[in-house]
Design a protein around this motif. Structure first.
Motif, PDB file in Angstrom:
ATOM      1  N   PHE A  41       0.824  -1.206   0.000  1.00 24.35           N
ATOM      2  CA  PHE A  41       0.000   0.000   0.000  1.00 24.35           C
ATOM      3  C   PHE A  41       0.865   1.265   0.000  1.00 24.35           C
ATOM      4  O   PHE A  41       0.503   2.272  -0.612  1.00 24.35           O
ATOM      5  N   ASN A  42       1.992   1.218   0.704  1.00 26.06           N
ATOM      6  CA  ASN A  42       2.888   2.377   0.703  1.00 26.06           C
ATOM      7  C   ASN A  42       3.491   2.613  -0.682  1.00 26.06           C
ATOM      8  O   ASN A  42       3.610   3.755  -1.131  1.00 26.06           O
ATOM      9  N   ILE A  43       3.870   1.535  -1.350  1.00 28.48           N
ATOM     10  CA  ILE A  43       4.450   1.664  -2.688  1.00 28.48           C
ATOM     11  C   ILE A  43       3.422   2.199  -3.679  1.00 28.48           C
ATOM     12  O   ILE A  43       3.732   3.066  -4.509  1.00 28.48           O
ATOM     13  N   LYS A  94      -4.264   4.720   0.350  1.00 28.71           N
ATOM     14  CA  LYS A  94      -4.555   5.100   1.727  1.00 28.71           C
ATOM     15  C   LYS A  94      -5.960   4.643   2.077  1.00 28.71           C
ATOM     16  O   LYS A  94      -6.894   4.829   1.296  1.00 28.71           O
ATOM     17  N   ILE A  95      -6.117   4.030   3.241  1.00 30.51           N
ATOM     18  CA  ILE A  95      -7.447   3.580   3.648  1.00 30.51           C
ATOM     19  C   ILE A  95      -7.952   4.430   4.804  1.00 30.51           C
ATOM     20  O   ILE A  95      -7.175   4.936   5.615  1.00 30.51           O
ATOM     21  N   ASN A  96      -9.254   4.605   4.840  1.00 33.36           N
ATOM     22  CA  ASN A  96      -9.902   5.349   5.911  1.00 33.36           C
ATOM     23  C   ASN A  96     -11.018   4.475   6.486  1.00 33.36           C
ATOM     24  O   ASN A  96     -11.923   4.068   5.760  1.00 33.36           O
ATOM     25  N   ILE A  97     -10.947   4.184   7.773  1.00 30.28           N
ATOM     26  CA  ILE A  97     -11.932   3.322   8.422  1.00 30.28           C
ATOM     27  C   ILE A  97     -12.888   4.198   9.223  1.00 30.28           C
ATOM     28  O   ILE A  97     -12.485   4.866  10.167  1.00 30.28           O
ATOM     29  N   ASN A  98     -14.143   4.203   8.831  1.00 34.26           N
ATOM     30  CA  ASN A  98     -15.148   5.000   9.527  1.00 34.26           C
ATOM     31  C   ASN A  98     -15.770   4.218  10.674  1.00 34.26           C
ATOM     32  O   ASN A  98     -15.991   3.009  10.569  1.00 34.26           O
ATOM     33  N   ALA A 148      -7.254  -7.587   0.545  1.00 39.46           N
ATOM     34  CA  ALA A 148      -6.069  -7.061   1.228  1.00 39.46           C
ATOM     35  C   ALA A 148      -6.440  -6.143   2.382  1.00 39.46           C
ATOM     36  O   ALA A 148      -5.730  -6.085   3.394  1.00 39.46           O
ATOM     37  N   LEU A 149      -7.561  -5.431   2.261  1.00 43.55           N
ATOM     38  CA  LEU A 149      -7.958  -4.490   3.303  1.00 43.55           C
ATOM     39  C   LEU A 149      -8.198  -5.175   4.640  1.00 43.55           C
ATOM     40  O   LEU A 149      -7.909  -4.619   5.697  1.00 43.55           O
ATOM     41  N   PHE A 150      -8.709  -6.394   4.590  1.00 38.88           N
ATOM     42  CA  PHE A 150      -9.056  -7.084   5.836  1.00 38.88           C
ATOM     43  C   PHE A 150      -7.828  -7.429   6.672  1.00 38.88           C
ATOM     44  O   PHE A 150      -7.920  -7.538   7.893  1.00 38.88           O
ATOM     45  N   PHE A 151      -6.693  -7.591   6.027  1.00 41.45           N
ATOM     46  CA  PHE A 151      -5.467  -7.881   6.769  1.00 41.45           C
ATOM     47  C   PHE A 151      -5.025  -6.669   7.595  1.00 41.45           C
ATOM     48  O   PHE A 151      -4.284  -6.820   8.567  1.00 41.45           O
ATOM     49  N   LEU A 152      -5.470  -5.490   7.195  1.00 47.21           N
ATOM     50  CA  LEU A 152      -5.072  -4.267   7.887  1.00 47.21           C
ATOM     51  C   LEU A 152      -6.043  -3.853   8.971  1.00 47.21           C
ATOM     52  O   LEU A 152      -5.654  -3.172   9.922  1.00 47.21           O
ATOM     53  N   LEU A 156     -15.839   1.004   0.162  1.00 40.41           N
ATOM     54  CA  LEU A 156     -15.969   1.976  -0.924  1.00 40.41           C
ATOM     55  C   LEU A 156     -14.573   2.367  -1.379  1.00 40.41           C
ATOM     56  O   LEU A 156     -13.760   2.852  -0.578  1.00 40.41           O
ATOM     57  N   ILE A 157     -14.274   2.130  -2.651  1.00 41.63           N
ATOM     58  CA  ILE A 157     -12.966   2.483  -3.209  1.00 41.63           C
ATOM     59  C   ILE A 157     -13.100   3.776  -4.003  1.00 41.63           C
ATOM     60  O   ILE A 157     -13.902   3.870  -4.934  1.00 41.63           O
ATOM     61  N   ILE A 158     -12.353   4.790  -3.602  1.00 42.26           N
ATOM     62  CA  ILE A 158     -12.342   6.074  -4.316  1.00 42.26           C
ATOM     63  C   ILE A 158     -10.944   6.315  -4.835  1.00 42.26           C
ATOM     64  O   ILE A 158      -9.968   6.326  -4.076  1.00 42.26           O
ATOM     65  N   LEU A 159     -10.822   6.513  -6.136  1.00 39.74           N
ATOM     66  CA  LEU A 159      -9.522   6.754  -6.746  1.00 39.74           C
ATOM     67  C   LEU A 159      -9.373   8.226  -7.059  1.00 39.74           C
ATOM     68  O   LEU A 159     -10.238   8.850  -7.682  1.00 39.74           O
ATOM     69  N   VAL A 160      -8.268   8.798  -6.635  1.00 38.84           N
ATOM     70  CA  VAL A 160      -8.008  10.218  -6.891  1.00 38.84           C
ATOM     71  C   VAL A 160      -6.678  10.321  -7.631  1.00 38.84           C
ATOM     72  O   VAL A 160      -5.643   9.880  -7.124  1.00 38.84           O
ATOM     73  N   PHE A 161      -6.691  10.923  -8.789  1.00 34.18           N
ATOM     74  CA  PHE A 161      -5.478  11.092  -9.586  1.00 34.18           C
ATOM     75  C   PHE A 161      -5.150  12.593  -9.656  1.00 34.18           C
ATOM     76  O   PHE A 161      -6.004  13.417  -9.946  1.00 34.18           O
ATOM     77  N   VAL A 162      -3.927  12.923  -9.356  1.00 30.61           N
ATOM     78  CA  VAL A 162      -3.462  14.306  -9.468  1.00 30.61           C
ATOM     79  C   VAL A 162      -2.578  14.395 -10.706  1.00 30.61           C
ATOM     80  O   VAL A 162      -1.525  13.777 -10.772  1.00 30.61           O
TER      81      VAL A 162
END
Length: 199
Positions: free
Chosen positions: A55-57, A61-65, A89-93, A190-196
């Motif tokens: 995830f770092n590479i 970034k994940i946000n848990i509400n 993969a998210l469940f491992f975190l 919910l997966i949100i992709l943000v491209f700069v």
């Protein structure tokens, strides 16, 4: 259309680095098999830290509400929507106990990754909508060890998590819950992709 294209690019980028990082992960699994009697928690931990690096590479970034509302003490099964390839993969975190997924047996066709998948998957036949007795027993044994079983009811990826979203939940989850006396929890992804873009 652009959103769908972006999801494909991001998923591909993620999977590329996952395959690269599979090499040290496979080596660690082999060491666990030989020297640590196939310890489930060590498989889980090795995979968790591999995913953190991944995830770092890939700058994910994940946000848990509402994490403070999570009461996993007596939860043995988690039901979740399946919005992308990176969902598992998210469940491992976000979970601190060893996990396994109720997965369609068709994914076992990826021979190279089977060694990893087999550590975390209990296979079912989505075509016949049946769960083999051996899979039931494996799921029950896993949950009885105070571990977590993850189920994606759709059996496929679906990005719809609107108020009208109501996936069909099979009886298998309730049977496992009744036998193990563990509760069923729910999770929305919910997966949100943000491209700069820098020009």
């Amino acid at each position: 259309m652009f959103t769908q294209f972006s999801r494909i690019i991001y998923s591909g980028w993620f999977l590329f680095w996952f395959l690269i990082l599979c090499i040290p992960l496979l080596i660690s699994f082999l060491c666990i098999d030989v020297f640590f009697s196939k310890n489930e928690y060590l498989y889980f931990t090795a995979t968790k830290y591999t995913i953190i690096i991944l995830f770092n590479i890939t700058l994910i970034k994940i946000n848990i509400n509402a994490q403070e509302n999570w009461k996993l003490d007596n939860i043995g099964i988690i039901i979740a929507n399946h919005s992308s390839k990176i969902d598992p993969a998210l469940f491992f975190l976000i979970i601190k106990r060893p996990i396994k997924f109720l997965a369609k047996k068709q994914i076992s066709k990826y021979q190279i990754l089977n060694y990893i998948f087999n550590k975390f998957c209990i296979y079912v036949d989505r075509d016949t909508q049946s769960i083999p007795l051996s899979s039931y027993k494996s799921a029950i044994a896993h949950v009885n060890k105070n571990n977590i079983l993850i189920i994606f009811p759709e059996g496929r990826r679906n990005i719809d998590i609107s108020n009208s979203y109501q996936p069909e939940l099979k009886n298998g989850a309730f049977k496992i819950s009744n036998i193990t006396h563990k509760k069923i929890g729910g999770l929305a992804i919910l997966i949100i992709l943000v491209f700069v873009l820098m020009i």
